[in-house]
Design a protein around this motif. Structure first.
Motif, PDB file in Angstrom:
ATOM      1  N   ALA A  93       0.957  -1.392  -0.064  1.00  0.00           N
ATOM      2  CA  ALA A  93       0.202   0.081  -0.019  1.00  0.00           C
ATOM      3  C   ALA A  93       0.918   1.264  -0.027  1.00  0.00           C
ATOM      4  O   ALA A  93       0.454   2.154  -0.650  1.00  0.00           O
ATOM      5  CB  ALA A  93      -0.714   0.121   1.213  1.00  0.00           C
ATOM      6  N   ALA A  94       2.036   1.333   0.646  1.00  0.00           N
ATOM      7  CA  ALA A  94       3.007   2.246   0.690  1.00  0.00           C
ATOM      8  C   ALA A  94       3.732   2.382  -0.637  1.00  0.00           C
ATOM      9  O   ALA A  94       4.606   3.376  -0.892  1.00  0.00           O
ATOM     10  CB  ALA A  94       3.798   2.122   1.876  1.00  0.00           C
ATOM     11  N   LYS A  95       3.523   1.486  -1.544  1.00  0.00           N
ATOM     12  CA  LYS A  95       4.376   1.478  -2.931  1.00  0.00           C
ATOM     13  C   LYS A  95       5.976   1.287  -2.607  1.00  0.00           C
ATOM     14  O   LYS A  95       6.691   2.086  -2.987  1.00  0.00           O
ATOM     15  CB  LYS A  95       4.032   2.700  -3.645  1.00  0.00           C
ATOM     16  N   MET A  96       6.323   0.371  -1.757  1.00  0.00           N
ATOM     17  CA  MET A  96       7.520   0.386  -1.319  1.00  0.00           C
ATOM     18  C   MET A  96       8.358  -0.984  -1.529  1.00  0.00           C
ATOM     19  O   MET A  96       9.052  -1.299  -0.973  1.00  0.00           O
ATOM     20  CB  MET A  96       7.668   0.879   0.228  1.00  0.00           C
ATOM     21  N   ILE A  97       7.500  -1.724  -2.547  1.00  0.00           N
ATOM     22  CA  ILE A  97       8.133  -3.013  -3.042  1.00  0.00           C
ATOM     23  C   ILE A  97       8.677  -2.986  -4.341  1.00  0.00           C
ATOM     24  O   ILE A  97       7.910  -2.883  -5.423  1.00  0.00           O
ATOM     25  CB  ILE A  97       7.087  -4.261  -2.938  1.00  0.00           C
ATOM     26  N   ASN A 118       8.368  -2.969  15.003  1.00  0.00           N
ATOM     27  CA  ASN A 118       9.581  -3.525  15.783  1.00  0.00           C
ATOM     28  C   ASN A 118      10.526  -3.998  14.499  1.00  0.00           C
ATOM     29  O   ASN A 118      11.599  -4.481  15.112  1.00  0.00           O
ATOM     30  CB  ASN A 118       9.540  -4.628  16.745  1.00  0.00           C
ATOM     31  N   GLY A 119       9.941  -3.776  13.347  1.00  0.00           N
ATOM     32  CA  GLY A 119      11.033  -4.256  12.237  1.00  0.00           C
ATOM     33  C   GLY A 119      10.878  -5.754  11.876  1.00  0.00           C
ATOM     34  O   GLY A 119      11.852  -6.191  10.853  1.00  0.00           O
ATOM     35  N   HIS A 120       9.951  -6.332  12.374  1.00  0.00           N
ATOM     36  CA  HIS A 120       9.881  -7.922  11.623  1.00  0.00           C
ATOM     37  C   HIS A 120       8.904  -7.608  10.494  1.00  0.00           C
ATOM     38  O   HIS A 120       8.155  -7.090  10.372  1.00  0.00           O
ATOM     39  CB  HIS A 120       9.004  -8.734  12.818  1.00  0.00           C
ATOM     40  N   VAL A 121       9.322  -8.673   9.798  1.00  0.00           N
ATOM     41  CA  VAL A 121       9.025  -8.737   8.158  1.00  0.00           C
ATOM     42  C   VAL A 121       8.065  -9.890   7.900  1.00  0.00           C
ATOM     43  O   VAL A 121       8.496 -11.053   8.514  1.00  0.00           O
ATOM     44  CB  VAL A 121       9.943  -8.396   6.982  1.00  0.00           C
ATOM     45  N   LEU A 122       6.756  -9.976   7.296  1.00  0.00           N
ATOM     46  CA  LEU A 122       6.305 -11.446   7.166  1.00  0.00           C
ATOM     47  C   LEU A 122       5.530 -10.955   5.739  1.00  0.00           C
ATOM     48  O   LEU A 122       4.981  -9.678   5.492  1.00  0.00           O
ATOM     49  CB  LEU A 122       5.213 -11.517   7.936  1.00  0.00           C
ATOM     50  N   GLY A 123       5.610 -11.742   4.850  1.00  0.00           N
ATOM     51  CA  GLY A 123       5.142 -11.566   3.362  1.00  0.00           C
ATOM     52  C   GLY A 123       4.788 -12.829   2.734  1.00  0.00           C
ATOM     53  O   GLY A 123       4.869 -13.897   3.185  1.00  0.00           O
ATOM     54  N   ILE A 124       3.887 -12.774   1.833  1.00  0.00           N
ATOM     55  CA  ILE A 124       3.527 -13.811   0.770  1.00  0.00           C
ATOM     56  C   ILE A 124       3.483 -13.493  -0.645  1.00  0.00           C
ATOM     57  O   ILE A 124       3.727 -12.379  -1.043  1.00  0.00           O
ATOM     58  CB  ILE A 124       1.871 -14.085   1.178  1.00  0.00           C
ATOM     59  N   CYS A 125       3.834 -14.784  -1.430  1.00  0.00           N
ATOM     60  CA  CYS A 125       4.001 -14.438  -2.843  1.00  0.00           C
ATOM     61  C   CYS A 125       3.541 -15.464  -3.607  1.00  0.00           C
ATOM     62  O   CYS A 125       3.208 -16.674  -2.858  1.00  0.00           O
ATOM     63  CB  CYS A 125       5.463 -14.007  -3.220  1.00  0.00           C
ATOM     64  N   ILE A 166       3.117 -10.313  -5.053  1.00  0.00           N
ATOM     65  CA  ILE A 166       4.084 -10.237  -3.829  1.00  0.00           C
ATOM     66  C   ILE A 166       3.310  -9.073  -2.763  1.00  0.00           C
ATOM     67  O   ILE A 166       3.097  -8.057  -3.332  1.00  0.00           O
ATOM     68  CB  ILE A 166       5.493  -9.908  -4.151  1.00  0.00           C
ATOM     69  N   GLU A 167       3.395  -9.531  -1.683  1.00  0.00           N
ATOM     70  CA  GLU A 167       3.027  -8.526  -0.477  1.00  0.00           C
ATOM     71  C   GLU A 167       3.716  -8.881   0.827  1.00  0.00           C
ATOM     72  O   GLU A 167       3.670  -9.970   1.271  1.00  0.00           O
ATOM     73  CB  GLU A 167       1.280  -8.517  -0.405  1.00  0.00           C
ATOM     74  N   TYR A 168       4.117  -7.660   1.298  1.00  0.00           N
ATOM     75  CA  TYR A 168       4.650  -7.934   2.660  1.00  0.00           C
ATOM     76  C   TYR A 168       4.302  -6.876   3.714  1.00  0.00           C
ATOM     77  O   TYR A 168       4.077  -5.607   3.053  1.00  0.00           O
ATOM     78  CB  TYR A 168       6.159  -8.345   2.639  1.00  0.00           C
TER      79      TYR A 168
END
Length: 291
Positions: free
Chosen positions: A244-248, A270-277, A263-265
């Motif tokens: 949504a922030a257009k930062m991928i 706290n800086g943890h990343v989780l995503g799906i593709c 792809i979305e994440y």
């Protein structure tokens, strides 16, 4: 005589007030007699923090338990088994606190020593979101639920035996102006043949010093909204949607071997990343590599 009693009472009140601020009012009566006497005489003492079980009146810890040093040696012998650490954490709050401060930290350092050394190299002696959250991130694929964070089919979370996290791969998930940030990202956890969804891959990661990162500053500058209901499965913090922030960047799909528009994440506070593709078929991936 009255003046002397007044001064004595004032001195005692000041000492007790100082003590209450340091160790808590409810712990004053628990101090040994000789320590109390020294405090009443105004002697300066260094008191170690006391970790007492406040789980319940019937908890076995009220009868005393092993010292931290012994528990450390036991879990060192068990190679910091995460299932046993989790089981110990459930027994009472004293053990839960010990696990958060010591056991999960040692587990992380043993499981990913170079990564942990890098994450702490900025001078901080803690990791954003605490050690337990990071320990879970290392070994747990969060999956997804229908109508949840990713609006995908229901795929239950599960533990993974081993996952590789790469700082080099992390660069592919950052816009060019943010590539001085340090991001560790895992290889995708593959869930094949998910019906209409195709082959699904879940990935996770963590930023180093996220509070001072360029990604965080850009998210704030763009007024990126936080997800209204869902939270990070590792630390329960709010989440930013990077799509949504257009930062991928497009380089992320290349790194994952996924369709560019699938792809979305998210990244939490706290800086943890989780995503799906959605992963490309194996033959298509091979062709893309040759090109």
């Amino acid at each position: 005589m009255l003046m002397g009693e007044s001064k004595k009472g004032l001195s005692k009140c000041c000492v007790e007030g100082s003590l209450a601020a340091d160790v808590g009012v409810n712990q004053i009566d628990l101090l040994p007699t000789e320590i109390s006497a020294d405090l009443m005489c105004g002697k300066r003492m260094i008191l170690t923090k006391q970790y007492r079980c406040i789980h319940s009146a019937s908890c076995v810890c009220t009868k005393g338990h092993l010292t931290e040093e012994i528990i450390f040696l036991v879990f060192n012998h068990l190679n910091w088994n995460p299932k046993l650490i989790a089981a110990l954490s459930c027994s009472c709050k004293w053990f839960d606190d010990l696990a958060k401060r010591v056991l999960w930290k040692e587990f992380c350092k043993t499981r990913a020593p170079k990564m942990m050394l890098d994450l702490q190299s900025s001078g901080s002696h803690s990791v954003d979101g605490n050690w337990r959250a990071l320990g879970k991130l290392l070994i747990y694929c969060s999956g997804c639920k229908k109508d949840g964070l990713f609006n995908s089919t229901h795929i239950p979370g599960h533990f993974v035996y081993r996952t590789r996290f790469s700082r080099t791969s992390g660069k592919s998930f950052l816009l060019p102006q943010c590539r001085t940030d340090v991001l560790y990202v895992s290889d995708p956890c593959e869930h094949l043949d998910q019906g209409d969804e195709g082959d699904i891959g879940f990935f996770r990661g963590i930023f180093k010093s996220f509070a001072t990162s360029k990604v965080r500053k850009m998210l704030i500058k763009r007024s990126a909204p936080l997800h209204p209901t869902e939270v990070c499965p590792y630390c329960k913090a709010k989440l930013w949607n990077m799509l949504a922030a257009k930062m991928i960047p497009s380089s992320a799909s290349c790194r994952l071997g996924a369709y560019e528009d699938c792809i979305e994440y998210y990244v939490c506070l706290n800086g943890h990343v989780l995503g799906i593709c959605t992963l490309l078929p194996l033959s298509d991936t091979d062709e893309a590599s040759e090109d």
